[in-house]
Design a protein around this motif. Structure first.
Motif, short mmCIF file in Angstrom:
data_model
loop_
_atom_site.label_atom_id
_atom_site.label_comp_id
_atom_site.label_asym_id
_atom_site.label_seq_id
_atom_site.Cartn_x
_atom_site.Cartn_y
_atom_site.Cartn_z
N ILE A 22 0.98 -1.70 0.22
CA ILE A 22 0.05 -0.13 0.49
C ILE A 22 0.83 1.07 0.06
O ILE A 22 1.63 1.43 0.98
N GLY A 23 1.53 1.67 -1.01
CA GLY A 23 2.22 3.12 -1.69
C GLY A 23 3.81 2.28 -1.14
O GLY A 23 4.22 1.08 -1.11
N ALA A 24 4.10 3.27 0.47
CA ALA A 24 5.35 2.43 0.71
C ALA A 24 5.60 1.64 2.17
O ALA A 24 6.36 1.49 2.34
N SER A 25 4.15 1.43 2.40
CA SER A 25 4.09 0.59 3.56
C SER A 25 3.43 -1.38 2.84
O SER A 25 3.54 -0.81 1.42
N LYS A 26 3.38 -1.94 4.54
CA LYS A 26 2.77 -3.18 2.93
C LYS A 26 1.70 -3.24 4.17
O LYS A 26 1.84 -2.89 5.77
N ILE A 27 0.95 -4.84 4.07
CA ILE A 27 -0.03 -4.92 5.15
C ILE A 27 -0.01 -6.26 4.88
O ILE A 27 -0.03 -7.10 3.76
N ASN A 28 -0.57 -7.39 6.26
CA ASN A 28 -0.06 -8.66 5.77
C ASN A 28 -1.64 -9.55 7.17
O ASN A 28 -2.22 -8.11 7.29
N TYR A 29 -2.14 -10.62 6.29
CA TYR A 29 -2.75 -11.02 7.30
C TYR A 29 -3.33 -12.39 7.15
O TYR A 29 -2.11 -12.90 6.10
N SER A 30 -3.73 -12.95 7.83
CA SER A 30 -3.91 -14.39 8.22
C SER A 30 -4.84 -15.18 8.84
O SER A 30 -5.90 -14.00 9.40
N ARG A 69 -5.21 -12.72 12.34
CA ARG A 69 -4.67 -11.71 12.80
C ARG A 69 -4.15 -10.36 10.86
O ARG A 69 -4.10 -11.03 10.04
N VAL A 70 -4.29 -9.33 11.24
CA VAL A 70 -3.70 -8.19 10.53
C VAL A 70 -2.92 -7.75 10.79
O VAL A 70 -2.15 -6.96 12.68
N GLY A 71 -1.58 -7.36 9.71
CA GLY A 71 -0.25 -6.81 10.37
C GLY A 71 0.04 -5.59 9.01
O GLY A 71 -0.03 -5.50 8.27
N LEU A 72 0.34 -4.38 9.81
CA LEU A 72 0.47 -3.16 9.25
C LEU A 72 1.51 -2.77 9.66
O LEU A 72 2.68 -3.06 10.83
N LEU A 73 2.73 -2.86 8.18
CA LEU A 73 4.36 -2.37 7.89
C LEU A 73 4.45 -1.05 7.34
O LEU A 73 4.28 -0.85 6.71
N PRO A 74 3.63 0.47 8.26
CA PRO A 74 4.07 1.55 7.48
C PRO A 74 5.14 1.93 7.43
O PRO A 74 5.45 3.45 6.44
N ILE A 75 6.59 1.33 7.79
CA ILE A 75 7.97 2.42 7.18
C ILE A 75 8.46 1.93 5.61
O ILE A 75 7.98 0.14 6.20
N GLU A 76 9.36 2.27 5.38
CA GLU A 76 9.16 1.71 4.15
C GLU A 76 9.86 0.17 3.78
O GLU A 76 10.39 -0.77 3.36
N ASN A 77 10.95 0.16 5.26
CA ASN A 77 12.35 -0.58 5.28
C ASN A 77 11.28 -1.43 5.75
O ASN A 77 12.33 -2.64 6.43
N SER A 78 10.43 -2.01 6.43
CA SER A 78 9.34 -2.85 7.08
C SER A 78 9.73 -2.95 8.26
O SER A 78 10.77 -3.74 8.92
N SER A 79 11.04 -2.37 9.36
CA SER A 79 11.53 -2.05 10.56
C SER A 79 9.71 -1.94 11.54
O SER A 79 10.58 -2.66 12.72
N LEU A 80 9.42 -1.43 10.60
CA LEU A 80 8.24 -1.60 12.07
C LEU A 80 6.72 -2.25 12.06
O LEU A 80 5.97 -2.47 11.16
N GLU A 81 6.30 -3.25 12.70
CA GLU A 81 5.13 -3.75 12.72
C GLU A 81 4.74 -3.90 13.54
O GLU A 81 4.65 -3.82 14.74
N ILE A 82 2.85 -3.43 13.38
CA ILE A 82 1.71 -2.55 14.08
C ILE A 82 1.05 -4.34 14.09
O ILE A 82 0.12 -4.01 13.34
#
Length: 238
Positions: A22-30, A69-82
């Motif tokens: 999603i733009g510079a961000s990523k999302i994962n889901y299970s 579970r839904v995870g959001l990685l808002p930073i481009e280098n994927s260093s942060l996940e919520i």
């Protein structure tokens, strides 16, 4: 089972997982469907009454659990996940007292791992908060040897942990580059009125030495009210 981790470790079921940019961000889901957990009601183990048993257990309720579970990685280098998780299902057996008992479980998790120039190393921060809401029902009072007295309580419990680790990965020393300092704080808040359960606050101070990316020697001192311990282990990942 450890009260600090009252969710399932493994289960029988299936899941569907994926991710998206999603733009510079990523999302994962299970999303998953699994065998139900089983409500523990045995008065012989009062501290477990109202808790759940997981794994390859009989599906006494004849129903299934579901969640995800839904995870959001808002930073481009994927260093942060919520991340946010949910699970729901019928956990009672087919007896009159428990056949309609259901459980809803929620969790929020946080992870940040990144090399930082100013501290000459890698910072790894993790945290998770869990809540279990189990329908109120009655249990045989373990204090009554006749088994004729029943009691109930508001069966809501929470647990959490936060952990910070530092590894000087930019050091010139090969030994220091493989050494990691760790601090962890964890807790458990029991349901009001439950038998033989107390609030837990736990502090752990540790040091890890990483032989390679999947093998480590770990030593830690854990402090808890009236219960201190030292742990030594070798951990190998696969």
């Amino acid at each position: 089972e450890d009260e600090l981790a009252f969710g399932p470790v493994s289960e029988v079921g299936f899941d569907f997982r994926g991710g998206a940019q999603i733009g510079a961000s990523k999302i994962n889901y299970s999303f998953f469907v699994s065998n139900n957990a089983a409500l523990i009601t045995d008065p012989a183990i009062p501290s477990k009454q109202g808790t759940l048993s997981y794994g390859n257990v009989d599906v006494q309720s004849k129903k299934l659990s579901y969640g995800g579970r839904v995870g959001l990685l808002p930073i481009e280098n994927s260093s942060l996940e919520i991340g946010f998780s949910y699970r729901y299902g019928n956990v009672g057996d087919t007896s009159y007292n428990y056949k309609s008992v259901k459980a809803a479980m929620y969790a929020a998790d946080f992870s940040y791992i990144n090399p930082i120039d100013i501290i000459k190393g890698t910072l790894d921060i993790k945290a998770q908060w869990n809540k279990a809401n189990i329908d109120n029902t009655s249990y045989v009072d373990p204090g009554d040897p006749t088994g004729s007295t029943w009691y109930t309580f508001d069966n809501k419990r929470t647990s959490f942990f936060s952990q910070a680790a530092y590894r000087p990965t930019m050091s010139q020393s090969k030994f220091l580059k493989k050494t990691e300092l760790v601090f962890r704080y964890a807790g458990f808040n029991p349901p009001a009125g439950a038998k033989d359960l107390q609030e837990i606050r736990q502090y752990t101070y540790g040091i890890n030495y990483w032989f390679n990316w999947r093998t480590a020697f770990k030593a830690a001192f854990q402090s808890e009210k009236n219960n201190n311990a030292i742990f030594i282990q070798i951990a190998v990942g696969f």
